[in-house]
Design an enzyme around this catalytic site. Sequence first.
Site, short mmCIF file in Angstrom:
data_model
loop_
_atom_site.label_atom_id
_atom_site.label_comp_id
_atom_site.label_asym_id
_atom_site.label_seq_id
_atom_site.Cartn_x
_atom_site.Cartn_y
_atom_site.Cartn_z
CE LYS A 113 -1.31 12.41 5.74
NZ LYS A 113 -1.03 12.80 7.07
CE LYS B 138 0.23 1.67 0.41
NZ LYS B 138 1.58 2.08 0.10
CG HIS C 9 -1.47 6.75 6.69
ND1 HIS C 9 -1.75 5.42 6.48
CD2 HIS C 9 -0.58 7.10 5.73
CE1 HIS C 9 -1.08 4.99 5.43
NE2 HIS C 9 -0.35 5.98 4.96
CG HIS D 14 2.92 6.47 -4.74
ND1 HIS D 14 3.81 5.44 -4.93
CD2 HIS D 14 2.67 6.53 -3.42
CE1 HIS D 14 4.10 4.91 -3.75
NE2 HIS D 14 3.43 5.55 -2.83
CG HIS E 89 2.49 4.31 8.21
ND1 HIS E 89 2.09 5.62 8.04
CD2 HIS E 89 3.10 3.94 7.05
CE1 HIS E 89 2.45 6.03 6.83
NE2 HIS E 89 3.06 5.03 6.20
CB CYS F 12 7.85 5.98 -8.57
SG CYS F 12 6.60 6.62 -7.40
CB CYS G 117 7.87 3.64 -5.20
SG CYS G 117 6.25 3.31 -5.82
CB CYS H 224 3.97 5.50 -9.79
SG CYS H 224 3.76 4.38 -8.40
N1 MSP Z 1 10.48 2.86 3.93
C1 MSP Z 1 9.90 1.83 3.16
C2 MSP Z 1 10.11 0.47 3.82
C3 MSP Z 1 11.53 0.10 4.08
S1 MSP Z 1 11.68 -1.41 4.92
C4 MSP Z 1 13.26 -1.82 4.80
C5 MSP Z 1 8.41 2.09 3.00
N2 MSP Z 1 7.85 2.92 3.87
S2 MSP Z 1 6.32 3.39 3.88
O1 MSP Z 1 6.20 4.28 5.00
O2 MSP Z 1 5.94 3.90 2.62
O3 MSP Z 1 5.42 2.13 4.08
C6 MSP Z 1 5.80 1.10 4.90
C7 MSP Z 1 4.71 0.13 5.18
O4 MSP Z 1 3.59 0.76 5.77
C8 MSP Z 1 4.07 -0.65 4.04
O5 MSP Z 1 4.72 -1.66 3.48
C9 MSP Z 1 2.93 -1.23 4.81
O6 MSP Z 1 3.42 -2.23 5.64
C10 MSP Z 1 2.48 -0.04 5.63
N3 MSP Z 1 1.42 0.68 4.94
C11 MSP Z 1 1.45 1.93 4.40
N4 MSP Z 1 0.24 2.23 3.87
C12 MSP Z 1 -0.58 1.19 4.06
C13 MSP Z 1 -1.94 0.92 3.79
N5 MSP Z 1 -2.73 1.78 3.19
N6 MSP Z 1 -2.43 -0.27 4.21
C14 MSP Z 1 -1.68 -1.19 4.89
N7 MSP Z 1 -0.42 -0.97 5.14
C15 MSP Z 1 0.18 0.17 4.69
O7 MSP Z 1 7.82 1.52 2.11
#
Ligand code: MSP
Length: 491
Positions: A320, A317, A19, A147, A22, A127, A130, A144
């Site tokens: 998904k 935040k 989304h 989430h 990311h 969690c 997370c 959590c």
């Molecule tokens: N897989 C782990 C990271 C491992 S790194 C060795 C993880 N993945 S994640 O898909 O849940 O999220 C990764 C990153 O996506 C977050 O840290 C952030 O950089 C970005 N974001 C996910 N949702 C976000 C928002 N709503 N806003 C901004 N960034 C976000 O954690």
Amino acid sequence: MKNKFYITTPIYYVNAKPHIGHAYTTIAADVLARFRKSRGEEVYFLTGTDEHGLNIQKKAEDAKKDPQTFVDEISQEFKDYWKKLNIKYDHFIRTTDEKHKSSVQKALQTLYDKGAIYKGEYEGYYCVACEQFKSEKDLIDGRCPDHDIVVEKVKEECYLLKMSGEAQKKIIEKIKSDEFRIAPHKYKKEILSFLESQELRDVSISRKNVSWGVTLPFDKEHTTYVWADAFLNYLTGLGWDGDANFFQSSAFPLREQSSRNSSKPSFLKFWPADVQLIGKDILRVHATIWPIMLLHLGIELPKMIFVHGHILSRGRKMSKTLGNAISIDEMLEKFGADGTRYLLMSAGTFGEDVDMTMERMIEKYNADLANGLGNLISRTVKLISNSKFQIPNQVQNPNDKISDFIEKIELNGALNYIWKIIRQDDKYIEENKPWELVKSNEDKFKEVMQKLASDLDFISDLLVLFMPETAKKIKKALEEKKTDVLFPRIK
Ligand code: MSP
């Protein structure tokens, strides 16, 4: 000697398709990588997907797919979206790559042989969204806070990584001295106060009841905890095979004295990472487990972790799991790739939370792109196309001002600077009325159009990092003296 620049994004979980949260991190990394490349630096931009763990195992079960098929499909979606958003990474790492898995096993074996990993037991909360262990004080009503789901109580035999004592002390020192820099400053403060207020608990780096993971080399009944597996991507993504000896004493002087030539393996050439971009939700693990693994392995720490805020939707935040995410498809369809890149990068201070709604994005798109930039382009090009005007050579020195912003990772600051020029030019047009000058004062008309054309050319150079396609279209419009409407208004 060419400067090297190694930048990473977190690797994203493939429990669902990406989304805009990311996309936010990944576009920012792309802007920084493009900037360094444009300055002639040798850049390595790594992104990828994090594909193991309980959450993904469960999601694959729900979808009635075997986990590999499930992660193959979603990982491909990430790649497809990054392509649509014009993201030019150098490598896309997947934690299910065979090479990554064998390197993780090698590194864990080293940690085990050194005594940094030992067998024990973990009791506490987990969690699954997370993929993190939680203490009682992290929770709100047993849930959590990120989430909003009930955490699981776990008690199981596991392998633990030593976190406290010497390692903790060293991390604190290195963060304080900025040798291991955490930026912006408020996050440095926040993590230091966390590290200084308590002794870190040793963390479990294995799971006994999760089958979807990398098997521990020294105990086949356990799989590697997904975060321990994931962190190593920052090294395996450079081609590192898990052998920590490569980084030890003999390799360091060799790396420093000779030029960073191409015969050297990438991981020696590019490590340590210059910037690791992460969202604030994963700061704590990146400032504890990750550097402590490196310390135990005898590998230098990254130079900087840069933390950005969250994209919020309805005050929470965007995620998904919470079901409040704006899809990348929706943005691409409405705003195109460049429009999406612009709206995300200009949404607010990179580092702070930003709240986004579709209504506000449409408003901003209309104001800044359809009206602001779009109008300036079409007015200027129309005026020069109706006259015998020759476009001047570039007179302004691009990038000086914008470099300051980008080096400090003030991405919306850079965009504000560009939009200031756009607004000034708009005013300049209103004041000088070139459509009248063209009939009454040819010299003055030329002078006015000269400035406008040269400003637009300059704007296109500044914009290229953020809106690469638009930048090209501006140049083309100036050269050919004609333009299509670049940003039609959205109702
Ligand atoms: N897989 C782990 C990271 C491992 S790194 C060795 C993880 N993945 S994640 O898909 O849940 O999220 C990764 C990153 O996506 C977050 O840290 C952030 O950089 C970005 N974001 C996910 N949702 C976000 C928002 N709503 N806003 C901004 N960034 C976000 O954690």
